[in-house]
Design a protein around this motif. Structure first.
Motif, PDB file in Angstrom:
ATOM      1  N   MET A 126      20.249   1.951  80.573  1.00  0.00           N
ATOM      2  CA  MET A 126      20.493   3.182  79.822  1.00  0.00           C
ATOM      3  C   MET A 126      19.189   3.692  79.227  1.00  0.00           C
ATOM      4  O   MET A 126      18.435   2.931  78.612  1.00  0.00           O
ATOM      5  N   VAL A 127      18.921   4.963  79.439  1.00  0.00           N
ATOM      6  CA  VAL A 127      17.743   5.620  78.862  1.00  0.00           C
ATOM      7  C   VAL A 127      18.184   6.962  78.302  1.00  0.00           C
ATOM      8  O   VAL A 127      18.828   7.751  79.007  1.00  0.00           O
ATOM      9  N   GLU A 128      17.895   7.184  77.029  1.00  0.00           N
ATOM     10  CA  GLU A 128      18.184   8.459  76.358  1.00  0.00           C
ATOM     11  C   GLU A 128      19.628   8.913  76.572  1.00  0.00           C
ATOM     12  O   GLU A 128      19.910  10.058  76.916  1.00  0.00           O
ATOM     13  N   GLY A 129      20.556   7.962  76.375  1.00  0.00           N
ATOM     14  CA  GLY A 129      21.972   8.303  76.398  1.00  0.00           C
ATOM     15  C   GLY A 129      22.593   8.451  77.761  1.00  0.00           C
ATOM     16  O   GLY A 129      23.737   8.913  77.876  1.00  0.00           O
ATOM     17  N   GLU A 130      21.876   8.061  78.814  1.00  0.00           N
ATOM     18  CA  GLU A 130      22.417   8.140  80.173  1.00  0.00           C
ATOM     19  C   GLU A 130      22.228   6.804  80.883  1.00  0.00           C
ATOM     20  O   GLU A 130      21.200   6.140  80.704  1.00  0.00           O
ATOM     21  N   ILE A 131      23.208   6.403  81.689  1.00  0.00           N
ATOM     22  CA  ILE A 131      23.029   5.250  82.561  1.00  0.00           C
ATOM     23  C   ILE A 131      22.307   5.745  83.810  1.00  0.00           C
ATOM     24  O   ILE A 131      22.870   6.502  84.608  1.00  0.00           O
ATOM     25  N   VAL A 132      21.055   5.326  83.935  1.00  0.00           N
ATOM     26  CA  VAL A 132      20.204   5.876  84.997  1.00  0.00           C
ATOM     27  C   VAL A 132      20.130   4.965  86.229  1.00  0.00           C
ATOM     28  O   VAL A 132      19.632   5.373  87.272  1.00  0.00           O
ATOM     29  N   LYS A 133      20.623   3.722  86.089  1.00  0.00           N
ATOM     30  CA  LYS A 133      20.567   2.798  87.220  1.00  0.00           C
ATOM     31  C   LYS A 133      21.615   1.711  87.029  1.00  0.00           C
ATOM     32  O   LYS A 133      21.793   1.189  85.928  1.00  0.00           O
ATOM     33  N   THR A 134      22.325   1.381  88.100  1.00  0.00           N
ATOM     34  CA  THR A 134      23.271   0.270  88.110  1.00  0.00           C
ATOM     35  C   THR A 134      22.978  -0.602  89.318  1.00  0.00           C
ATOM     36  O   THR A 134      22.753  -0.092  90.420  1.00  0.00           O
ATOM     37  N   GLY A 135      22.945  -1.906  89.094  1.00  0.00           N
ATOM     38  CA  GLY A 135      22.672  -2.828  90.188  1.00  0.00           C
ATOM     39  C   GLY A 135      23.206  -4.201  89.874  1.00  0.00           C
ATOM     40  O   GLY A 135      23.994  -4.380  88.941  1.00  0.00           O
ATOM     41  N   ASP A 136      22.750  -5.203  90.620  1.00  0.00           N
ATOM     42  CA  ASP A 136      23.212  -6.569  90.387  1.00  0.00           C
ATOM     43  C   ASP A 136      22.271  -7.287  89.420  1.00  0.00           C
ATOM     44  O   ASP A 136      21.461  -6.660  88.731  1.00  0.00           O
ATOM     45  N   ARG A 180      10.123  -8.180  84.524  1.00  0.00           N
ATOM     46  CA  ARG A 180       8.804  -8.093  85.164  1.00  0.00           C
ATOM     47  C   ARG A 180       8.097  -6.773  84.841  1.00  0.00           C
ATOM     48  O   ARG A 180       6.916  -6.756  84.508  1.00  0.00           O
ATOM     49  N   ASP A 181       8.828  -5.663  84.934  1.00  0.00           N
ATOM     50  CA  ASP A 181       8.190  -4.341  84.892  1.00  0.00           C
ATOM     51  C   ASP A 181       8.521  -3.494  83.667  1.00  0.00           C
ATOM     52  O   ASP A 181       7.901  -2.455  83.455  1.00  0.00           O
ATOM     53  N   GLY A 182       9.548  -3.911  82.889  1.00  0.00           N
ATOM     54  CA  GLY A 182       9.940  -3.104  81.737  1.00  0.00           C
ATOM     55  C   GLY A 182      10.741  -1.873  82.145  1.00  0.00           C
ATOM     56  O   GLY A 182      11.170  -1.723  83.303  1.00  0.00           O
ATOM     57  N   PHE A 183      10.920  -0.951  81.192  1.00  0.00           N
ATOM     58  CA  PHE A 183      11.763   0.225  81.417  1.00  0.00           C
ATOM     59  C   PHE A 183      10.946   1.465  81.789  1.00  0.00           C
ATOM     60  O   PHE A 183      11.501   2.556  81.962  1.00  0.00           O
ATOM     61  N   GLY A 184       9.633   1.315  81.917  1.00  0.00           N
ATOM     62  CA  GLY A 184       8.743   2.448  82.075  1.00  0.00           C
ATOM     63  C   GLY A 184       9.145   3.445  83.131  1.00  0.00           C
ATOM     64  O   GLY A 184       9.219   4.652  82.884  1.00  0.00           O
ATOM     65  N   LYS A 185       9.434   2.966  84.331  1.00  0.00           N
ATOM     66  CA  LYS A 185       9.694   3.916  85.418  1.00  0.00           C
ATOM     67  C   LYS A 185      10.996   4.670  85.212  1.00  0.00           C
ATOM     68  O   LYS A 185      11.151   5.814  85.678  1.00  0.00           O
ATOM     69  N   TYR A 186      11.956   4.063  84.511  1.00  0.00           N
ATOM     70  CA  TYR A 186      13.229   4.747  84.258  1.00  0.00           C
ATOM     71  C   TYR A 186      13.068   5.786  83.139  1.00  0.00           C
ATOM     72  O   TYR A 186      13.697   6.840  83.179  1.00  0.00           O
TER      73      TYR A 186
END
Length: 250
Positions: free
Chosen positions: A220-230, A239-245
């Protein structure tokens, strides 16, 4: 709503006229463990409070379905009776009400049945053993003078006793040392073994996930679910943090 225990459809939520959640969609099946990750202040706790029915959070659009029933307008107590549970980031202190009496009242309200004191104390003591809690805490006022770790254990104790069908754990590992995280994790595992309930674990850390089998991970970023996965999404965030999202919404 099929086999889904919880279905959230296009959920938009305001807090004091400010829109915090923007069209959130989420489904959780029976017995599943879901993780909601995201930076601080992104709306994760708002979702948890809205699911439980906190009146501070105003649903302006969308629906919440639980056990096949639309509960969008249901009050907190009715949702709790149906099997929804929320552990808080910062559990409240309640002077004058012991931990034991609070949990016993909650169990009786949920089941609609009186519970014999002897049977209740026996179950409570077993649950406290799992969490390595001193039995004397049962007769202390709820969370009054408890350390941060003991407050979190008291929340998981309630989880074990109430046996909800869906437990929403909001930052349960926040502020805990490594040993306390292990103990709380053992309590969560005991809950899963005891009643096979579903979990929605809200966190910006991943310590508490190490001993759990994760079915789905949501970012979740800024009130939206931007990615769902396993579960591999957890490893990616580690490893990478939330930066790209975050950049994808910029």
């Amino acid at each position: 709503m099929g086999k889904n225990l919880l279905t959230v459809k296009d959920l938009t939520v305001n807090v004091e006229e400010k829109e915090i959640l923007h069209g959130v969609n989420l489904t959780i099946g029976k017995g599943e463990t879901h993780v909601l990750l995201g930076p601080n202040g992104t709306g994760k706790s708002t979702l948890g409070n809205t699911l439980l029915g906190n009146p501070k959070y105003n649903v302006t659009r969308g629906e919440i379905w639980f056990h096949g029933k639309n509960i969008t307008e249901e009050p907190v107590n009715e949702r709790a009776k149906m099997g929804l549970f929320l552990s808080f980031q910062n559990p409240l202190e309640v002077p004058g009400v012991t931990l034991s009496s609070f949990i016993r009242s909650a169990v009786e309200l949920k089941t609609g049945k009186r519970m014999r004191l002897f049977e209740f104390r026996k179950e409570l003591e077993k649950a406290m053993e799992v969490l390595q809690m001193d039995p004397s805490y049962a007769d202390r006022d709820l969370n009054v003078g408890f350390s941060g770790g003991e407050k979190k254990k008291a929340e998981i104790l309630q989880l074990l006793m109430l046996e909800p069908s869906l437990a929403i754990l909001d930052e349960t590992d926040s502020g805990l040392d490594v040993d306390a995280v292990r103990t709380v994790s053992a309590g969560i595992e005991a809950y899963r073994r005891k009643c096979g309930g579903s979990l929605l674990i809200i966190t910006h850390s991943t310590k508490i996930l190490e001993s759990l089998m994760v079915d789905q991970t949501h970012i979740m970023v800024e009130g939206e679910i931007v990615k769902t996965g396993d579960a591999s999404l957890v490893e990616e965030i580690n490893r990478d943090g939330f930066g790209k999202y975050e950049k994808s919404l910029a």
